[in-house]
Design a protein around this motif. Structure first.
Motif, PDB file in Angstrom:
ATOM      1  N   LEU A 181       0.811  -1.220   0.000  1.00 18.20           N
ATOM      2  CA  LEU A 181       0.000   0.000   0.000  1.00 18.20           C
ATOM      3  C   LEU A 181       0.842   1.267   0.000  1.00 18.20           C
ATOM      4  O   LEU A 181       0.547   2.213  -0.739  1.00 18.20           O
ATOM      5  CB  LEU A 181      -0.923   0.006   1.221  1.00 18.20           C
ATOM      6  N   PHE A 182       1.869   1.289   0.832  1.00 17.07           N
ATOM      7  CA  PHE A 182       2.595   2.537   1.045  1.00 17.07           C
ATOM      8  C   PHE A 182       3.946   2.627   0.335  1.00 17.07           C
ATOM      9  O   PHE A 182       4.376   3.722  -0.020  1.00 17.07           O
ATOM     10  CB  PHE A 182       2.782   2.771   2.547  1.00 17.07           C
ATOM     11  N   GLN A 183       4.604   1.482   0.111  1.00 19.38           N
ATOM     12  CA  GLN A 183       5.890   1.540  -0.585  1.00 19.38           C
ATOM     13  C   GLN A 183       5.733   1.412  -2.093  1.00 19.38           C
ATOM     14  O   GLN A 183       6.321   2.191  -2.849  1.00 19.38           O
ATOM     15  CB  GLN A 183       6.822   0.437  -0.066  1.00 19.38           C
ATOM     16  N   GLU A 184       4.958   0.443  -2.529  1.00 15.02           N
ATOM     17  CA  GLU A 184       4.812   0.214  -3.970  1.00 15.02           C
ATOM     18  C   GLU A 184       3.715   1.081  -4.587  1.00 15.02           C
ATOM     19  O   GLU A 184       3.925   1.712  -5.622  1.00 15.02           O
ATOM     20  CB  GLU A 184       4.532  -1.261  -4.247  1.00 15.02           C
ATOM     21  N   MET A 185       2.542   1.099  -3.952  1.00 13.19           N
ATOM     22  CA  MET A 185       1.431   1.880  -4.510  1.00 13.19           C
ATOM     23  C   MET A 185       1.515   3.355  -4.142  1.00 13.19           C
ATOM     24  O   MET A 185       0.867   4.186  -4.765  1.00 13.19           O
ATOM     25  CB  MET A 185       0.098   1.304  -4.012  1.00 13.19           C
TER      26      MET A 185
END
Length: 306
Positions: free
Chosen positions: A210-214
């Motif tokens: 959720l927070f690193q990739e997206m």
């Protein structure tokens, strides 16, 4: 003169050919040695000689999914991995082990032991089999998988999965942001043993995706309190301050609905808008390839409907 030159050339060709075959044979022997012997893995604590083709691995931490995804046999795992319902069949005949039970580990006759650097009895474990430990969070979760790939002599396979996963996750992230808006916030909240927790961007439970990739946004309160330590304990009274526009709600006891029955919870915008997505904490806890693939498909389904 010509009669002398021709035999000389023939001898020269034969010598070159023999050297070439010898070099090829030597290279083949090296490759075979790597397959059946040992390799040197550069661990965070220095070089360790490990099996080039491990067949009986004991995992004393949350890396069981990484090892299984690379097709390597496990004979002992930690209790958290064993209790993952997704792995019930895969780990059916695998023993639960801990760093306290040295005798049990000896009985399993492992050829490689993997754990975290806070493992107990490290010196005793090293005497049983080559032992490699990692510091959780010292490297990012994808680099961690590549490191385990190196340890298991399967770096290429690990790197290939990482490259493919990053592309899939980032593409899904772009589609999700286009649908929910670039400023919409997402929280990962968990109820465990009567306590509520909120998570940052590197503590499993889908946070890495959720927070690193997206690159989705987390609420300000979450960023201030949970981003650096990885997680933060909260009370029901302050829960609304940590609830994003969308919430991933991890639960270990699906029958416990005490939080959901409160007015504090019911009156949050995420609940009213049906933007709370419940997950099984025992499945969502990890961040190995098998779990990450499952989490990614879950997010795509919940946010995008596909």
């Amino acid at each position: 003169m010509k009669k002398i030159l021709i035999p000389f050339l023939l001898i020269f060709v034969l010598i070159i050919s023999a050297c070439s075959k010898g070099a090829s044979s030597t290279e083949g022997s090296k490759n075979e040695s790597k397959k059946s012997g040992t390799i040197t893995y550069q661990s965070q604590n220095g070089p360790v000689k490990v099996p080039a083709n491990p067949k009986r691995v004991v995992v004393l931490s949350s890396f069981a999914g990484n090892v299984m995804s690379l097709g390597v046999n496990i004979v002992g795992v930690d209790s958290w991995s064993k209790s993952n319902p997704r792995w019930a069949e895969k780990l059916k005949n695998v023993e639960v082990v801990s760093d306290d039970n040295i005798e049990k580990i000896i009985e399993l006759n492992p050829d490689l032991i993997i754990g975290l650097d806070n493992v107990k009895n490290l010196d005793k474990l090293k005497k049983i089999a080559p032992t490699v430990v990692y510091t959780y969070g010292k490297i990012d979760y994808l680099t961690q998988h590549i490191e385990i790939g190196k340890l298991l002599n399967k770096e290429k396979e690990a790197q290939a999965w990482v490259d493919d996963f990053k592309a899939r996750a980032q593409k899904a992230g772009e589609e999700i942001k286009a649908k929910i808006g670039p400023n919409a916030t997402v929280s990962v909240i968990e109820k465990f043993d009567k306590q509520l927790y909120v998570y940052g961007n590197n503590w499993g439970r889908g946070t890495e995706i959720l927070f690193q990739e997206m690159k989705l946004k987390m609420p300000k309160k979450v960023e201030e309190n949970a981003l650096k330590p990885g997680y933060f304990a909260i009370s029901l009274e302050v829960l609304p301050e940590f609830m994003g526009d969308y919430v991933i709600f991890s639960k270990f006891d699906q029958t416990d609905t005490s939080v959901e029955k409160t007015g504090t919870y019911k009156n949050t915008p995420a609940v009213k808008n049906k933007h709370v997505f419940e997950v099984n904490g025992s499945e969502f806890y990890f961040n190995d390839p098998d779990t990450l693939d499952m989490q990614l498909e879950f997010f795509k389904k919940q946010f995008l409907g596909n």
